[in-house]
Design an enzyme around this catalytic site. Structure first.
Site, short mmCIF file in Angstrom:
data_model
loop_
_atom_site.label_atom_id
_atom_site.label_comp_id
_atom_site.label_asym_id
_atom_site.label_seq_id
_atom_site.Cartn_x
_atom_site.Cartn_y
_atom_site.Cartn_z
N SER A 74 0.80 -1.23 0.00
CA SER A 74 0.00 0.00 0.00
C SER A 74 0.83 1.28 0.00
O SER A 74 0.34 2.33 -0.38
CB SER A 74 -0.95 0.02 1.20
OG SER A 74 -0.24 0.20 2.41
N LYS A 120 0.07 4.75 6.53
CA LYS A 120 -0.36 5.50 5.36
C LYS A 120 0.21 6.92 5.45
O LYS A 120 0.83 7.30 6.44
CB LYS A 120 -1.89 5.58 5.27
CG LYS A 120 -2.63 4.26 5.44
CD LYS A 120 -2.47 3.29 4.30
CE LYS A 120 -3.23 2.00 4.56
NZ LYS A 120 -2.98 0.98 3.52
#
Length: 245
Positions: A74, A120
């Protein structure tokens, strides 16, 4: 192979830490009965090691710095699968995350029922208007250059009334929290509405690999109380050692 034992040592549980400290202490105590100068030197070494283990794993790791590994793609290309990073846990005790910082946080249940740690990039803080249009992220009306992302997102995203709606090139319709919006009135309202802000007490997190990331565009915002720390140093593999940004 080497990364495996690095990960094991960096993430020892409390029981293992106590056992190691106890063994070192017993070895140090046993050597105290020897009259050999060499034995006394080794005893002092064991004592220092026991103190270091306790300080690092019982004080520094819980409150200051901790090791994490990267389990998914990710954050490609910034972080690769199986990278090991050090996370600064002190900074966010004094302030909230800022945009563009890479943040470790406990995933909301909507993102993962086990509420594991995610990593993230922060793309919006409370009060920011954030949206994605035609593959470009806008913050407060301005297009943002993002040289660190893998590719432009193939979705559009807009905050409306504190909720994140998206349209996806891979599927027709408007989505909210992974579910298609079936009410035509709601669809029309979302299309016509002006984008609103990231709610108070929340941040918006997206992966750098925008089209292959389980992140905020799919399940919403992250409350700041779920933040664990700021990604600080990539320490493994050694050929990629660097400050994370």
């Amino acid at each position: 192979m080497t990364g495996g034992w690095v990960e094991t040592i960096a993430n020892l549980n409390v029981r293992s830490v106590v056992v190691i400290a106890l063994v070192l202490t017993l070895l140090r105590w046993g050597l105290c009965f020897s009259t050999s100068p060499y034995a006394r030197w080794v005893a002092e070494l064991f004592e220092s090691a026991a103190m270091a283990v306790v300080i690092v794993f019982m004080v520094i790791r819980p409150f200051a710095v901790q090791s994490f590994y990267i389990p998914s793609e990710s954050m490609v290309p910034t972080l690769q699968v199986n990278d090991r990073i050090m996370v600064d846990k002190l900074s966010y005790r004094l302030r909230t995350p800022s945009v563009d910082e890479i943040v470790v946080f406990k995933a909301p249940k909507e993102a993962d029922p086990n509420e594991v740690e995610f990593i993230k990039r922060c793309v919006g803080v409370a009060g920011d208007i954030v949206e994605v249009k035609k593959g470009v992220l806008y913050r407060n009306g301005k297009p943002i250059k993002e040289p660190f992302i893998a590719q432009q997102p193939d979705y559009s995203m807009k905050i409306v009334d504190g909720k994140i709606y998206r349209t996806d090139s891979r599927a027709a319709g408007i989505f909210l929290n992974l579910m298609p919006v079936g009410d035509p009135n709601e669809v029309n309202y979302v299309i016509a509405a002006k984008p609103s802000v990231v709610p108070k007490g929340c941040i918006l997190m997206l992966g750098d690999n925008r089209n292959n990331s389980n992140d905020g565009h799919m399940w919403g915002f992250v409350p700041v109380e779920r933040v664990v720390g700021r990604a600080w140093l990539l320490y493994w593999p050694v050929q990629r050692v660097r400050v994370v940004k």
